[in-house]
Write a protein that holds these residues in place. Structure first.
Motif, short mmCIF file in Angstrom:
data_model
loop_
_atom_site.label_atom_id
_atom_site.label_comp_id
_atom_site.label_asym_id
_atom_site.label_seq_id
_atom_site.Cartn_x
_atom_site.Cartn_y
_atom_site.Cartn_z
N UNK A 3 0.82 -1.22 0.00
CA UNK A 3 0.00 0.00 0.00
C UNK A 3 0.85 1.27 0.00
N UNK A 4 1.97 1.20 0.71
CA UNK A 4 2.86 2.38 0.75
C UNK A 4 3.37 2.70 -0.67
N UNK A 5 3.70 1.68 -1.42
CA UNK A 5 4.14 1.89 -2.81
C UNK A 5 3.02 2.45 -3.68
N UNK A 6 1.79 2.00 -3.38
CA UNK A 6 0.62 2.53 -4.13
C UNK A 6 0.50 4.03 -3.88
N UNK A 7 0.63 4.43 -2.62
CA UNK A 7 0.53 5.86 -2.27
C UNK A 7 1.67 6.63 -2.91
N UNK A 8 2.86 6.02 -2.94
CA UNK A 8 4.02 6.69 -3.57
C UNK A 8 3.75 6.89 -5.07
N UNK A 10 0.82 7.18 -6.47
CA UNK A 10 -0.20 8.24 -6.59
C UNK A 10 0.44 9.61 -6.36
N UNK A 11 1.39 9.68 -5.44
CA UNK A 11 2.09 10.94 -5.17
C UNK A 11 2.88 11.37 -6.40
N UNK A 12 3.54 10.42 -7.02
CA UNK A 12 4.32 10.68 -8.24
C UNK A 12 3.41 11.18 -9.36
N UNK A 13 2.25 10.54 -9.49
CA UNK A 13 1.27 10.94 -10.51
C UNK A 13 0.78 12.37 -10.24
N UNK A 14 0.54 12.67 -8.96
CA UNK A 14 0.08 14.01 -8.58
C UNK A 14 1.12 15.06 -8.93
N UNK A 15 2.39 14.73 -8.73
CA UNK A 15 3.47 15.68 -9.07
C UNK A 15 3.50 15.91 -10.59
N UNK A 16 3.27 14.84 -11.34
CA UNK A 16 3.21 14.98 -12.82
C UNK A 16 2.07 15.90 -13.21
N UNK A 17 0.92 15.76 -12.53
CA UNK A 17 -0.22 16.65 -12.79
C UNK A 17 0.19 18.11 -12.59
N UNK A 56 -1.14 13.16 -0.22
CA UNK A 56 -0.41 11.90 -0.19
C UNK A 56 0.89 12.01 0.60
N UNK A 57 1.49 13.19 0.59
CA UNK A 57 2.72 13.39 1.38
C UNK A 57 2.40 13.27 2.87
N UNK A 58 1.24 13.83 3.28
CA UNK A 58 0.84 13.74 4.69
C UNK A 58 0.52 12.30 5.07
N UNK A 59 -0.09 11.56 4.15
CA UNK A 59 -0.42 10.16 4.44
C UNK A 59 0.85 9.33 4.62
N UNK A 60 1.83 9.55 3.76
CA UNK A 60 3.07 8.78 3.84
C UNK A 60 3.79 9.04 5.16
N UNK A 61 3.69 10.27 5.66
CA UNK A 61 4.39 10.63 6.91
C UNK A 61 3.68 10.07 8.14
N UNK A 62 2.41 9.68 8.01
CA UNK A 62 1.63 9.23 9.17
C UNK A 62 1.21 7.77 8.98
N UNK A 66 -2.17 6.06 7.25
CA UNK A 66 -2.00 5.20 6.08
C UNK A 66 -2.74 3.89 6.29
N UNK A 67 -2.62 3.34 7.49
CA UNK A 67 -3.29 2.08 7.78
C UNK A 67 -4.81 2.23 7.71
N UNK A 68 -5.34 3.31 8.31
CA UNK A 68 -6.80 3.49 8.31
C UNK A 68 -7.30 3.74 6.88
N UNK A 69 -6.51 4.41 6.06
CA UNK A 69 -6.87 4.61 4.64
C UNK A 69 -6.88 3.30 3.89
N UNK A 70 -5.87 2.48 4.19
CA UNK A 70 -5.77 1.19 3.51
C UNK A 70 -6.98 0.32 3.85
N UNK A 71 -7.34 0.32 5.14
CA UNK A 71 -8.51 -0.46 5.56
C UNK A 71 -9.77 0.06 4.87
#
Lengths: 139, 65
Positions: A3-8, A10-17, A56-62, A66-71
């Protein structure tokens, strides 16, 4: 995928946007593009990219967040609700668009927009049929 | 399908939140399960039964129509 890689991803995609949106805005500002609609689209893309990047940066730091989002994302009931909602939206669109096209045909007012609407209905139904066959074969 | 999730949860003095965290679902899913509004998948049913240390058929009551 972890899941952490998934968020990463998504973060990369957001930066491209952000960069894509900024490029369009800059092109308009420098005079390479002269299209207000495209400029608005670029600004919107950049704004959405910035918001998603922060999110996504805030999610990665917490890790707890991240766990509650994944659930929440993988919860089977939530997944089922999303699938049902998507299915219902598809059916409503097909009926609404189909009835609209038929109404305009009966009134004798056929133009380019109605043609596009009619083609979109046909295309969606065709894609649904293909997806059904593919998923049926795989499962 | 009826179930004894609420009964087992109260017997074991577990909150809905704790149960949800233990089986990796949201609290809303546990609420829906207890109210009978949602039927668990086999995987979730197995996780719940394992959490309470009972068999699936002891936790979920299948009624023939």
């Amino acid at each position: 995928m972890d899941y952490k890689n998934k968020i990463r991803t998504r973060l990369f995609t957001a930066v491209i946007y952000v960069f894509a949106g900024a490029a369009v805005v800059l092109a308009q500002y420098l005079g390479f593009l002269k299209n207000d609609l495209l400029f608005s689209f670029g600004a919107m893309l950049a704004a959405i990219g910035i918001m998603k990047t922060v999110k996504y940066a805030r999610i990665i730091k917490n890790p707890d967040k991240m766990h509650s989002r994944e659930v929440a994302e993988t919860d089977e009931r939530n997944v089922e609700i999303a699938l049902k909602a998507r299915s219902l939206a598809f059916i409503i669109y097909i009926f609404a668009a189909g009835l609209t096209v038929m109404g305009f045909l009966i009134l004798g007012r056929v133009n380019a927009q109605i043609n596009v609407l009619a083609y979109s209905v046909c295309f969606l139904v065709f894609v649904y049929w293909i997806c059904y066959l593919v998923i049926q074969r795989r499962s | 399908m009826k179930n004894r999730i609420k009964e087992m949860r109260k017997q074991n003095k577990v909150t809905q939140d704790e149960l949800a965290n233990a089986v990796d679902v949201t609290r809303q899913t546990i609420i829906s399960l207890e109210n009978g509004k949602y039927n668990a998948s086999l995987k979730l049913a197995h996780s719940l039964a394992r959490f309470f240390g009972v068999k699936i058929e002891d936790l979920f009551i299948f009624e023939e129509e």
